[in-house]
Write a protein that holds these residues in place. Structure first.
Motif, PDB file in Angstrom:
ATOM      1  N   ASP A   1       0.828  -1.210   0.000  1.00 55.66           N
ATOM      2  CA  ASP A   1       0.000   0.000   0.000  1.00 55.66           C
ATOM      3  C   ASP A   1       0.860   1.257   0.000  1.00 55.66           C
ATOM      4  O   ASP A   1       0.567   2.224  -0.727  1.00 55.66           O
ATOM      5  N   ASN A   2       1.927   1.243   0.793  1.00 58.56           N
ATOM      6  CA  ASN A   2       2.819   2.413   0.846  1.00 58.56           C
ATOM      7  C   ASN A   2       3.514   2.645  -0.499  1.00 58.56           C
ATOM      8  O   ASN A   2       3.685   3.792  -0.928  1.00 58.56           O
ATOM      9  N   ALA A   3       3.891   1.564  -1.172  1.00 52.29           N
ATOM     10  CA  ALA A   3       4.531   1.705  -2.482  1.00 52.29           C
ATOM     11  C   ALA A   3       3.562   2.288  -3.498  1.00 52.29           C
ATOM     12  O   ALA A   3       3.930   3.139  -4.323  1.00 52.29           O
ATOM     13  N   ARG A   4       2.315   1.840  -3.447  1.00 54.24           N
ATOM     14  CA  ARG A   4       1.306   2.382  -4.364  1.00 54.24           C
ATOM     15  C   ARG A   4       1.076   3.860  -4.105  1.00 54.24           C
ATOM     16  O   ARG A   4       0.927   4.653  -5.052  1.00 54.24           O
ATOM     17  N   LYS A   5       1.044   4.246  -2.835  1.00 49.14           N
ATOM     18  CA  LYS A   5       0.857   5.661  -2.502  1.00 49.14           C
ATOM     19  C   LYS A   5       1.996   6.512  -3.047  1.00 49.14           C
ATOM     20  O   LYS A   5       1.810   7.690  -3.374  1.00 49.14           O
ATOM     21  N   ASN A   6       3.189   5.910  -3.112  1.00 53.50           N
ATOM     22  CA  ASN A   6       4.350   6.626  -3.646  1.00 53.50           C
ATOM     23  C   ASN A   6       4.470   6.486  -5.160  1.00 53.50           C
ATOM     24  O   ASN A   6       5.493   6.839  -5.743  1.00 53.50           O
TER      25      ASN A   6
END
Length: 501
Positions: free
Chosen positions: A97-102
């Motif tokens: 999820d954090n990678a997608r947000k970035n």
């Protein structure tokens, strides 16, 4: 010494760190990701296109965290996720999820006929499986690993190459990494020659795992480093004299092989033995007297071979084998030496070959002796093996059987103690793969035993110094031009390095 733990212990170490150090699992993963990235940016510059192939467990979570951090640093990052039948780990999902947000580019990996799926990547990071793998890769995973290996990109494994297992010999497809960045502690396959094609150059990064757990963990495997051998090396006292440092006897050389005796003799003296006597056939007398003037030379009655057992009562240690040959009289004389000398001795080269061909003599080996076979000599002693895990077990079994130290030489030379421990060395380089290197090691070990180092202390210190001499010689002599005499020439610098740093 740095401990080498098994898969269950590594998993428990993570759990204890989380529970007792007051850190959340996702934060421990972030530590691992940052440690990996710190190493990465120290070795690779932008612009680079970095591909990361992730599983959906915690190793994949590491990959996702690494992807986010590298993108933040300006690298072009592409991620492929290989999904099997298992559930996503919680920390993988969080980092996904954090990678997608970035806005990291994330693709689901599917079996494809495209053989160059990762062809646009300059660097490919493997984060599919961690150290808990217990069976060969199959299905989509197998296909993904095969495609990774098919690329020309630089391949870097996170913690351990995917497909490589800790529990025993690995089969099936395995990532062939150029680099492996392992967290905190090394893994046993890293030290076994058969698996080098998968690990490549490996290094450790500290992620702050619980030191109390590591100290208390029981293991049979250890990695020997500078600070470990520094504790072994003794200081000399102002009023010491040559009698304090022992009298070594070296039984070595035959017609055409006196050079082996010269190399071993010089190494005995450079390792600090107070006195050295070399027992040689008559043909070696002039050579030894002129080449090693510091040594006493005792001449055999035979012109060309060792045949005569000398008086052994005055010697602190014996080194036996370099360049001796396999004459029938030499075999008999060796048996008499082992019967009469009941202190630990060093047995190498033709001493080992005699034992292999005359197995009824094995029981004569004095308890606590040090045997130093290279892999072929070891095979002649114990028979063939199917894989390097089996070879390691055979080494431990032989050490227990003979109640002696068994040193199998090579990269990360393995030192097996009769009580079951195995110590892997951290010094040395391929330039040392040259005739006479083993004779030098025999001399070093014999000299250390003469000084009343215990067999284990002598083995750990001697193997480390031998490799360190090769490492110190390397910048001056070069990988291709290094010869055994160079190791002796750089022994003084090796001792100084232990004393100084």
């Amino acid at each position: 010494m740095l401990k080498i733990l098994n898969a269950e212990q590594i998993k428990a170490l993570d759990t204890v760190t989380i529970e007792h150090d007051g850190i959340a699992a996702i934060d421990l993963m972030e530590r691992a990701c940052r440690a990996f990235v710190n190493w990465f940016v120290g070795h690779f510059d932008q612009p680079q296109t970095v591909g990361i192939v992730c599983g959906t467990g915690n190793n994949g979570g590491d990959g996702m965290g690494i992807a986010r951090l590298l993108k933040d640093l300006g690298f072009t990052v592409r991620v492929w996720v290989i999904r099997g039948s298992g559930q996503e780990s919680i920390d993988f999902t969080i980092n996904l999820d954090n990678a997608r947000k970035n806005k990291v580019e994330i693709n689901d990996f599917m079996i494809t006929s495209e053989t160059q799926l990762f062809g646009d990547c300059d660097i490919l990071i493997d984060a599919i499986f961690g150290s808990g793998l217990n069976r060969p890769a199959e299905g989509t995973y197998e296909h993904g690993i095969a495609l990774i290996n098919n690329t020309n990109a630089i391949k870097i494994a996170v913690d351990i190459p995917s497909g490589l297992m800790l529990r025993g010999h690995s089969t099936g497809v395995i990532v062939q990494a150029n680099y492996t960045i392992s967290f905190q502690l090394p893994k046993l396959p890293f030290f076994l020659p058969q698996y080098y094609c998968y690990t490549g150059f490996w290094t450790l990064v500290d992620i702050g795992l619980n030191n109390n757990f590591i100290r208390q963990a029981e293991t049979a495997y250890f990695y020997v480093r500078l600070k470990d051998v520094r504790r072994i090396l003794r200081k000399r006292s102002k009023f010491d004299h040559k009698g304090v440092y022992g009298h070594a006897l070296l039984i070595a050389g035959s017609y055409g092989k006196i050079g082996a005796a010269v190399l071993a003799s010089r190494a005995v003296l450079r390792s600090g033995s107070g006195l050295l006597t070399v027992h040689s056939p008559k043909c070696g007398y002039a050579i030894l007297q002129s080449s090693v003037p510091e040594a006493l030379v005792q001449v055999d009655k035979d012109e060309y071979n060792f045949t005569e057992t000398p008086d052994l009562q005055h010697y602190s240690s014996i080194g036996f084998g370099p360049g001796l040959g396999l004459a029938a009289e030499t075999v008999k004389a060796f048996g008499r030496v082992m019967e009469q000398f009941r202190k630990p001795m060093v047995i190498d080269a033709d001493g080992l070959n005699i034992l292999s061909a005359n197995r009824e003599m094995l029981h004569l080996i004095p308890v606590g002796s040090i045997l130093t076979p290279h892999p072929k000599e070891f095979e002649r002693l114990v028979g063939k093996w199917q894989n390097d895990f089996e070879r390691l077990e055979k080494q431990k079994q032989l050490a227990a059987q003979l109640k002696s130290i068994i040193i199998v030489k090579g990269a990360h030379t393995a030192i097996a103690h009769p009580e079951g421990q195995v110590y892997f060395n951290s010094t040395g380089n391929p330039g040392m793969a040259t005739g006479g290197s083993g004779d030098v090691l025999t001399g070093i070990l014999t000299g250390l035993l003469a000084q009343q180092y215990s067999p284990l202390e002598a083995a750990l210190l001697g193997v480390y110094l031998h490799g360190l001499a090769g490492d110190l010689a390397l910048p001056d002599r070069g990988m291709n031009s290094l010869i055994a005499s160079d190791l002796i020439d750089y022994l003084p610098a090796s001792f100084l390095r232990l004393r100084r740093e």
